[in-house]
Motif scaffolding. Structure first.
Motif, short mmCIF file in Angstrom:
data_model
loop_
_atom_site.label_atom_id
_atom_site.label_comp_id
_atom_site.label_asym_id
_atom_site.label_seq_id
_atom_site.Cartn_x
_atom_site.Cartn_y
_atom_site.Cartn_z
N LEU A 283 0.85 -1.19 0.00
CA LEU A 283 0.00 0.00 0.00
C LEU A 283 0.89 1.24 0.00
O LEU A 283 1.85 1.33 0.76
N TYR A 284 0.55 2.20 -0.86
CA TYR A 284 1.37 3.40 -1.00
C TYR A 284 0.50 4.65 -0.89
O TYR A 284 -0.66 4.66 -1.31
N ILE B 203 3.22 2.39 2.88
CA ILE B 203 2.52 2.36 4.16
C ILE B 203 2.61 0.94 4.71
O ILE B 203 2.18 -0.02 4.07
N THR B 204 3.16 0.82 5.90
CA THR B 204 3.37 -0.51 6.48
C THR B 204 2.31 -0.87 7.52
O THR B 204 2.15 -2.03 7.86
N SER B 205 1.59 0.13 8.02
CA SER B 205 0.56 -0.13 9.03
C SER B 205 -0.73 0.56 8.59
O SER B 205 -0.78 1.79 8.44
N HIS B 206 -1.77 -0.24 8.36
CA HIS B 206 -3.04 0.30 7.88
C HIS B 206 -4.13 -0.74 8.13
O HIS B 206 -3.88 -1.95 8.03
N PRO B 207 -5.37 -0.32 8.47
CA PRO B 207 -6.45 -1.29 8.68
C PRO B 207 -6.68 -2.20 7.49
O PRO B 207 -7.06 -3.36 7.66
#
Length: 321
Positions: A68-69, A75-79
């Motif tokens: 995810l970018y 982005i390494t932490s995301h719901p």
């Protein structure tokens, strides 16, 4: 990024160019077709080529890493990433992906239910055979109905955005606007031919590949009762793997004559190889990944690359879209 299941604010009304005339006459419900279950029974669970090809696709898809970018920053932490890692209790990303991909290859459809309200907390894959599509007037389904184990759950579809708590993705089907076309439909005849060849060869092996014969009577042709008893004798003493190589014992007025069968008659390998090519081609899997005799060190690497670029990546893009 916009979450695909979240309701958005109302936007301009859009409609199918055919308008209300798009509704199927009679308001028919486009329910699941009982014939599609044959893709499971005769294809995925019985035909080794179909099973192997779909397994190759699923394994290659599971090796694709989802990132995810935001702009150029990863982005390494995301719901969303957490949801993909654990879509549902006791289910990993590979488990979820396997069910979705197998359904996609068998039926040309994928379906998943979002649970939790708002931003979903869980994603449950479901079998498209259990989904009924309620046609809408403007080319957008009115609702999806999940019917299984004598229980029906209706998922409404936003008539402006087309969004719903059920994700239902389908391939283009020129005969049915609301349902997808299975890739196996084009390979059904080849798969049936392959299954028939396997059954035929198995029947020969049960009798040690010995051809049938005739009983020739030297004298007067016996009556019907004698013929019936002899038929039962040969069934009991000559057929089946336990009786392979058994020598028939007949009366002096009867003679057993084996019917010759040439190697050409018994050679079905060419037919089996050709049907394997057709089935693998319809599913988008290069033959060297299916047939060890057709693979070498060089073309195996090329076949894996073709599988990724021609089949797996387009399927993953379709799913993520």
């Amino acid at each position: 990024m916009a979450w695909p299941f979240r309701r958005r604010a109302a936007i301009e009304t859009k409609a199918h160019p055919n308008g209300a005339a798009f509704v199927v006459p009679g308001g028919a419900q486009w329910a699941r077709s009982s014939g599609r279950k044959q893709y499971i029974d005769e294809g995925y669970q019985l035909n080794v080529i179909v099973y192997r090809a779909i397994t190759e696709i699923v394994r290659a898809a599971g090796a694709v890493k989802i990132e995810l970018y935001r702009g150029d920053d990863a982005i390494t932490s995301h719901p969303l990433l957490n949801l993909l890692d654990n879509p549902a209790p006791l289910m990993t990303w590979q488990d979820w992906l396997t069910e979705m991909m197998v359904n996609r290859m068998l039926f040309g459809e994928m379906a998943s239910i979002a649970a939790g309200g708002g931003t979903p907390a869980e994603l449950w894959p479901i079998n498209p055979l259990h989904v009924i599509v309620k046609p809408g007037a403007n080319g957008i389904p009115l609702a999806y109905v999940h019917e299984h184990n004598n229980r029906k759950v209706r998922f409404e579809v936003d008539q402006i955005t087309g969004q719903s708590d059920m994700l239902f993705s389908k391939t283009y089907n020129p005969n049915d606007y609301w349902r997808g076309q299975s890739p196996l439909m084009a390979a059904a005849l080849a798969a049936d031919t392959h299954n028939s060849g396997m059954r035929w060869n198995f029947s020969l092996l049960k009798n040690s590949a010995r051809p049938s014969g005739v009983v020739r009577f030297k004298g007067q042709y016996p009556g019907g009762e004698t013929i019936a008893r002899m038929r039962e004798y040969f069934k009991a003493k000559m057929q089946g793997s336990d009786n392979a190589g058994e020598i028939p014992m007949l009366a002096e007025d009867a003679e057993w004559v084996a019917l010759s069968q040439t190697a050409r008659d018994m050679d079905f390998l060419n037919v089996m190889k050709e049907t394997s090519k057709y089935v693998a081609s319809a599913l988008g899997v290069p033959l060297p990944l299916i047939d060890n005799d057709a693979s070498t060190f060089n073309n195996l690497e090329q076949a894996k690359e073709r599988l990724d670029t021609d089949t797996v990546i387009p399927l993953m893009e379709e799913m993520l879209a």
